[in-house]
Structures are given as structure tokens and as C-alpha cells.
Scaffold this motif. Structure first.
Motif, mmCIF file in Angstrom:
data_model
loop_
_atom_site.group_PDB
_atom_site.id
_atom_site.type_symbol
_atom_site.label_atom_id
_atom_site.label_comp_id
_atom_site.label_asym_id
_atom_site.label_seq_id
_atom_site.Cartn_x
_atom_site.Cartn_y
_atom_site.Cartn_z
ATOM 1 N N HIS A 146 0.826 -1.202 0.000
ATOM 2 C CA HIS A 146 0.000 0.000 0.000
ATOM 3 C C HIS A 146 0.869 1.264 0.000
ATOM 4 N N TYR A 149 2.400 1.776 -3.343
ATOM 5 C CA TYR A 149 1.395 2.292 -4.275
ATOM 6 C C TYR A 149 1.215 3.799 -4.086
ATOM 7 N N LYS A 153 2.242 6.625 -6.790
ATOM 8 C CA LYS A 153 1.108 7.386 -7.346
ATOM 9 C C LYS A 153 1.355 8.902 -7.229
ATOM 10 N N ALA A 180 2.086 -3.517 -7.027
ATOM 11 C CA ALA A 180 1.606 -2.243 -6.467
ATOM 12 C C ALA A 180 2.265 -1.080 -7.205
ATOM 13 N N SER A 183 0.715 -0.803 -10.716
ATOM 14 C CA SER A 183 -0.633 -0.217 -10.799
ATOM 15 C C SER A 183 -0.654 1.258 -10.433
ATOM 16 N N ALA A 184 0.376 1.723 -9.716
ATOM 17 C CA ALA A 184 0.435 3.161 -9.393
ATOM 18 C C ALA A 184 1.076 3.974 -10.516
#
Ligand SMILES: Cc1cc2nc3c(=O)[nH]c(=O)nc-3n(C[C@H](O)[C@H](O)[C@H](O)COP(=O)(O)O)c2cc1C
Length: 306
Positions: A146, A149, A153, A180, A183-184
Motif C-alpha cells: 500500500h 502504491y 502514485k 503495487a 498499478s500506481a
């Protein structure tokens, strides 16, 4: 004529897949008398932080069986010092520059650094070092999917540069962390950073490093690193930059067969500063001997029986 060795890290095209790992090649200037720097696929600089850092107290390195332990602690001149003192010579080399950045306690600093680097034309990519084991922290960003990410991001929002997220091997499932980062918005992942270790002087009954523990690198970690590249390759689509104990062409090929698009040479630079150049020639020879028209075809071509 097509260049057999060229590879792509996102939109960044490299003339060959061999780069030098952060922290093991200084700011390249130190190696200019030993090798033709122009031949390198890319240069990854020593990690830069927002403010200058003196690093950890000495002794900060020691040899280990098939490797070394280091606790440099991100000694660097800070972003302003880097831009003034190091970048001018680096950008004259004519090789893609990947600037490694980190922050000790505040992930927002990574955003500030990335924003600053976004404005510099000659910077090809940023490598987010969220995996340094030498900062006396209980948990690294890259030890939590997390947090990884969230940080990637935020950095993605402020830069158009290629983002490479550097992962720690000190996790239960490195593929989860790589996913992670992907996807970020990370364009690539690099792995592995060092593994924490402890060496003891039995006569003095003291640790060999002033900081007690340090990060293990070199051939001793290679099978761990190759396994991790292979695991990450099954889970992400973005390119992987593999490193950990690469000493010669054969070692580099192991990483590529396991799934790496490119490789980084670290500890080997201290043993033989020509390692990266020799590996570039070795990869060319391997392609010729095996009739391979593009080295890209090697990535992930490991044949497993089941
Ligand atoms: C002396 C030393 C300093 C390092 N400094 C950094 C650094 O500043 N930033 C970073 O991301 N990795 C750093 N690393 C880790 C390397 O970039 C690399 O991930 C690791 O050593 C594994 O590769 P190797 O076994 O080929 O050295 C350092 C490694 C060594 C040996």
C-alpha cells in the motif's frame, strides 16, 4: 543495421541493456579514466536526497564470503549540490541518466525531488530508492504494498519522466510490491537492493561495521535476486531491471532469462571497473553465437520443465 542489443524501458530506448547500479559508480566521473562511459546502456547515479547527507559513521564496508556488507547511509550532496556539482559533467557523457532519489522519513520529499528533476531535459528517468536498508528505519516503504502504491502514485502526478521503482528483497512476496508499483504508474521496477547482514570481529567481540548491520551485495545474493526477478516477471508487464551479484556475461544472462529486460552492475565495479563494458561485448558475442537477432527475445525465455 538493427542494433541487436537495444532494449526499451518504457519509452526510454537503451542501446544495450547494461547499466551501472546506484551507489556503486559514484557520479560516473570517478570511472572515466577506466572505461569509455559512452558505451554504457545507462548510468544510475548515487541516491540523492533533498538535503545533503554525511552518511553513516565508519567503518561502513567490509568484505564477506562472495560479497560485501555496506552501511554508507546515502551520503550525498543533496539535490542542490547534485545539480550544481555533479550534473554538468554527467550530462556531457551522452548516455541516458537515471537519477536515484530517496527520502529518510518523509515520502513527500520524493515528490519534491521528482518535480525538480522533471524540469531537467537531460534526465531520462528517476529511480525511486524506497528500499535502502541503511537508514535505521523499522520499515521501508517497499516493504508494504500500500505504501509503495501511494508513493509511486504521488510521484507519477508530478513527472513525465520514466519512473523506476527499486524494490527490497526483504519481503515475503516481492511480486506483490512490484504489482503495487505497476498499478500506481511505475514504468519499470529494479531489483534487488541489498539484504541486511551482520559481520562480527570475534577478537574484539564487536560488529565490523559502526552501524552494526549493513546491506549484503555481490555474488552471494545472486540466486536470491534471480529468483525474485523470475517471480516478478510472472506478475507484472512492465520491464524489470535485474541486479544482485552480476560479475560476468553469464550472470547477466541468468537475469535476462529469468525475466529482466536490462541489468545493473553493482559490487563488481569495485573489483573490476571494466565489468559492465566486458558484459556488453559478452552479450553481443552470445547473440552472434546463438543466432539471436534481438536480445529482447531472451527476456523471460527460461524453459522450466513443468
Ligand atoms: C557500496 C554500495 C552502495 C550502495 N548505494 C546505493 C544507493 O545509494 N542507492 C541504491 O538504490 N542502492 C545502493 N546500493 C545497492 C546497489 O545499487 C545494488 O542494488 C545492490 O548492491 C545489489 O547489486 P550488486 O550485488 O551487483 O552490488 C549500494 C550498494 C553498495 C555495494
Amino acid at each position: 543495421m538493427q542494433n541487436k542489443l537495444s532494449v526499451n524501458i518504457g519509452k526510454l530506448k537503451l542501446k544495450n541493456p547494461v547499466m551501472v547500479a546506484s551507489g556503486t559508480f559514484g557520479y560516473a566521473e570517478e570511472f572515466k579514466d577506466f572505461i569509455d562511459l559512452k558505451q554504457l546502456g545507462a548510468i544510475v547515479t548515487k541516491t540523492i536526497t533533498l538535503k545533503p547527507r554525511q552518511g553513516n559513521p565508519s567503518p561502513r564496508t567490509c568484505e564477506t564470503p562472495s560479497g560485501m556488507l555496506n552501511s554508507i547511509g546515502l551520503e550525498n550532496p543533496g539535490m542542490e549540490g547534485f545539480i550544481k556539482e555533479k550534473l554538468p559533467a554527467l550530462q556531457k557523457i551522452g548516455v541516458p541518466l537515471i537519477i536515484s532519489i530517496s527520502s529518510e522519513d518523509n515520502p513527500q520529499e520524493l515528490v519534491i525531488l521528482a518535480r525538480q528533476l522533471d524540469k531537467i531535459k537531460t534526465v531520462a528517468a528517476v529511480e525511486l530508492n524506497i528500499s535502502c536498508p541503511n537508514l535505521q528505519k523499522t520499515k521501508l516503504i517497499s516493504q508494504d504494498a500500500h505504501s509503495t502504491y501511494e508513493v509511486v502514485k504521488e510521484v507519477r502526478k508530478v513527472t513525465h519522466k520514466i519512473i523506476i521503482t527499486k524494490l527490497s528483497p526483504n519481503v515475503a512476496c516481492i511480486a506483490d510490491i512490484a504489482q503495487a508499483a505497476e498499478s500506481a504508474g511505475s514504468d519499470a521496477v529494479s531489483l534487488i537492493n541489498t539484504l541486511p547482514g551482520l559481520c562480527i570481529d570475534v577478537e574484539k567481540r564487536m560488529p565490523k561495521l559502526a552501524c552494526v548491520t549493513g546491506g549484503l551485495s555481490g555474488p552471494a545474493v545472486r540466486p536470491v535476486a534471480v529468483r525474485m526477478v523470475w517471480e516478478v516477471f510472472q506478475k507484472v508487464k512492465i520491464p524489470i531491471i535485474g541486479m544482485g551479484g552480476i560479475m560476468n556475461t553469464c550472470d547477466a544472462l541468468e537475469f535476462m532469462l529469468a525475466g529482466a529486460t536490462a541489468v545493473s552492475i553493482g559490487t563488481a565495479n569495485f573489483v573490476n571497473p571494466r565489468t559492465a563494458i566486458e558484459i556488453i561485448s559478452g552479450l553481443k558475442k552470445y547473440c552472434q553465437e546463438h543466432n539471436i537477432d534481438s536480445i529482447k527475445k531472451l527476456t523471460g525465455s527460461l524453459k522450466c520443465q513443468n
